[in-house]
Design a protein around this motif. Structure first.
Motif, PDB file in Angstrom:
ATOM      1  N   UNK A  86      24.906 -44.811  -7.565  1.00 23.05           N
ATOM      2  CA  UNK A  86      24.517 -45.211  -5.408  1.00 23.05           C
ATOM      3  C   UNK A  86      24.466 -46.407  -5.776  1.00 23.05           C
ATOM      4  N   UNK A  87      25.935 -46.096  -4.499  1.00 21.25           N
ATOM      5  CA  UNK A  87      26.449 -47.685  -4.226  1.00 21.25           C
ATOM      6  C   UNK A  87      25.807 -48.265  -3.391  1.00 21.25           C
ATOM      7  N   UNK A  88      25.026 -49.338  -3.233  1.00 27.64           N
ATOM      8  CA  UNK A  88      23.970 -50.332  -2.295  1.00 27.64           C
ATOM      9  C   UNK A  88      24.412 -51.074  -1.837  1.00 27.64           C
ATOM     10  N   UNK A  89      25.703 -51.182  -1.722  1.00 26.51           N
ATOM     11  CA  UNK A  89      26.212 -52.273  -0.367  1.00 26.51           C
ATOM     12  C   UNK A  89      25.337 -53.039   0.521  1.00 26.51           C
ATOM     13  N   UNK A  90      25.281 -53.630   0.494  1.00 26.62           N
ATOM     14  CA  UNK A  90      24.560 -54.129   2.169  1.00 26.62           C
ATOM     15  C   UNK A  90      23.032 -53.478   2.748  1.00 26.62           C
ATOM     16  N   UNK A 103      18.778 -44.291   2.467  1.00 24.88           N
ATOM     17  CA  UNK A 103      19.979 -44.424   3.796  1.00 24.88           C
ATOM     18  C   UNK A 103      20.739 -44.158   2.856  1.00 24.88           C
ATOM     19  N   UNK A 104      21.487 -44.936   1.087  1.00 22.90           N
ATOM     20  CA  UNK A 104      22.065 -44.778   0.591  1.00 22.90           C
ATOM     21  C   UNK A 104      22.396 -43.368  -0.185  1.00 22.90           C
ATOM     22  N   UNK A 105      21.046 -43.314  -0.797  1.00 20.29           N
ATOM     23  CA  UNK A 105      20.404 -41.967  -1.881  1.00 20.29           C
ATOM     24  C   UNK A 105      21.032 -40.644  -0.657  1.00 20.29           C
ATOM     25  N   UNK A 106      20.702 -41.041   0.376  1.00 22.21           N
ATOM     26  CA  UNK A 106      20.843 -39.407   1.545  1.00 22.21           C
ATOM     27  C   UNK A 106      22.542 -39.708   1.536  1.00 22.21           C
ATOM     28  N   UNK A 111      23.446 -32.813   0.141  1.00 26.67           N
ATOM     29  CA  UNK A 111      22.916 -31.308  -1.007  1.00 26.67           C
ATOM     30  C   UNK A 111      22.664 -31.047  -1.845  1.00 26.67           C
ATOM     31  N   UNK A 112      23.118 -31.893  -2.268  1.00 27.36           N
ATOM     32  CA  UNK A 112      22.536 -31.043  -4.036  1.00 27.36           C
ATOM     33  C   UNK A 112      21.105 -31.566  -4.162  1.00 27.36           C
ATOM     34  N   UNK A 132      17.316 -35.507   6.558  1.00 28.76           N
ATOM     35  CA  UNK A 132      18.264 -36.668   7.290  1.00 28.76           C
ATOM     36  C   UNK A 132      19.365 -35.091   6.830  1.00 28.76           C
ATOM     37  N   UNK A 133      20.338 -34.314   7.168  1.00 20.48           N
ATOM     38  CA  UNK A 133      21.478 -33.811   7.140  1.00 20.48           C
ATOM     39  C   UNK A 133      22.164 -33.273   5.806  1.00 20.48           C
ATOM     40  N   UNK A 134      22.597 -34.593   5.054  1.00 21.75           N
ATOM     41  CA  UNK A 134      23.005 -34.146   4.075  1.00 21.75           C
ATOM     42  C   UNK A 134      21.898 -34.146   2.714  1.00 21.75           C
ATOM     43  N   UNK A 135      20.487 -34.303   3.463  1.00 19.63           N
ATOM     44  CA  UNK A 135      19.615 -33.556   1.953  1.00 19.63           C
ATOM     45  C   UNK A 135      19.388 -32.761   1.896  1.00 19.63           C
ATOM     46  N   UNK A 136      19.650 -31.956   1.043  1.00 16.96           N
ATOM     47  CA  UNK A 136      18.266 -30.308   0.970  1.00 16.96           C
ATOM     48  C   UNK A 136      17.123 -30.512  -0.025  1.00 16.96           C
ATOM     49  N   UNK A 137      16.624 -30.327  -1.067  1.00 16.01           N
ATOM     50  CA  UNK A 137      16.062 -30.204  -1.824  1.00 16.01           C
ATOM     51  C   UNK A 137      15.405 -31.546  -2.683  1.00 16.01           C
ATOM     52  N   UNK A 138      14.555 -32.404  -2.724  1.00 14.31           N
ATOM     53  CA  UNK A 138      14.448 -33.124  -3.960  1.00 14.31           C
ATOM     54  C   UNK A 138      12.663 -33.461  -3.791  1.00 14.31           C
ATOM     55  N   UNK A 139      12.532 -34.361  -5.210  1.00 18.14           N
ATOM     56  CA  UNK A 139      11.481 -34.091  -5.478  1.00 18.14           C
ATOM     57  C   UNK A 139      10.974 -35.876  -5.447  1.00 18.14           C
ATOM     58  N   UNK A 140      10.384 -36.838  -4.960  1.00 14.76           N
ATOM     59  CA  UNK A 140      10.415 -38.278  -5.122  1.00 14.76           C
ATOM     60  C   UNK A 140       9.178 -38.272  -6.032  1.00 14.76           C
TER      61      UNK A 140
END
Length: 175
Positions: A86-90, A103-106, A111-112, A132-140
């Motif tokens: 996951x690119x985190x530049x800036x 935000x970079x992870x999102x 959607x995966x 976030x519209x591009x985020x589906x199911x997740x577990x932190x």
């Protein structure tokens, strides 16, 4: 065909416990850009993460400020292949208490479903991801930075990912 779920990995605080050496971890000196860092890594983490990825059909991916350096300095020391990053530049904090990585992870997950092992996530990160519209199911999975990744964390991820079903034919970590 839906893309495979992700297993997102932080390094510091997760694979590299912070503050002191933990039993079973080996000390390494890593030089990056002329600066020497001390990291403590456990060789078994690589095999356990690979097994988790194979059993669940998930793709291992770095979500760390080490970015591509994790493939150079961390992966070979714990027996992992080179992984996507996951690119985190800036990356800068977006809100008080939220990780600069969120935000970079999102943007990366598209959607995966994903499990994210990190030691610095909180309610603000969860809210951001939920909205976030591009985020589906997740577990932190919050990892105690003093002890690092444990079998209990891996079991929790395995249980959660089991509902997505492994795709045995293409269960190659990082693909």
């Amino acid at each position: 065909m839906e893309e495979r779920p992700l297993l997102l990995l932080d390094v510091d605080g997760v694979l590299n416990p912070l503050g002191r050496q933990v039993r079973g971890f080996r000390r390494y000196e890593v030089t990056v850009g002329g600066t020497v860092y001390t990291v403590f890594l456990h060789r078994d983490h690589g095999a356990k993460l690979l097994r988790l990825a194979e059993e669940t059909g998930a793709a291992l991916t770095w979500a760390t400020t080490w970015e591509h350096l994790a493939n150079e300095w961390i992966a070979p020391r714990i027996g992992l292949p080179s992984l996507p990053v996951v690119e985190l530049a800036g990356a800068e904090p977006v809100a008080d208490g939220m990780s600069a990585k969120t935000p970079h992870v999102a943007g990366f997950v598209k959607g995966r479903p994903f499990v994210w092992f990190d030691d610095a996530l909180g309610p603000e990160d969860e809210r951001y991801l939920e909205n976030h519209p591009d985020v589906g199911e997740f577990l932190l999975i919050q990892v105690d930075h003093r002890h690092g990744l444990t079998d209990e964390h891996l079991d929790r991820a395995r249980d959660w990912l089991s509902r997505f079903g492994p795709e045995k034919d293409d269960a190659i970590p990082g693909q």
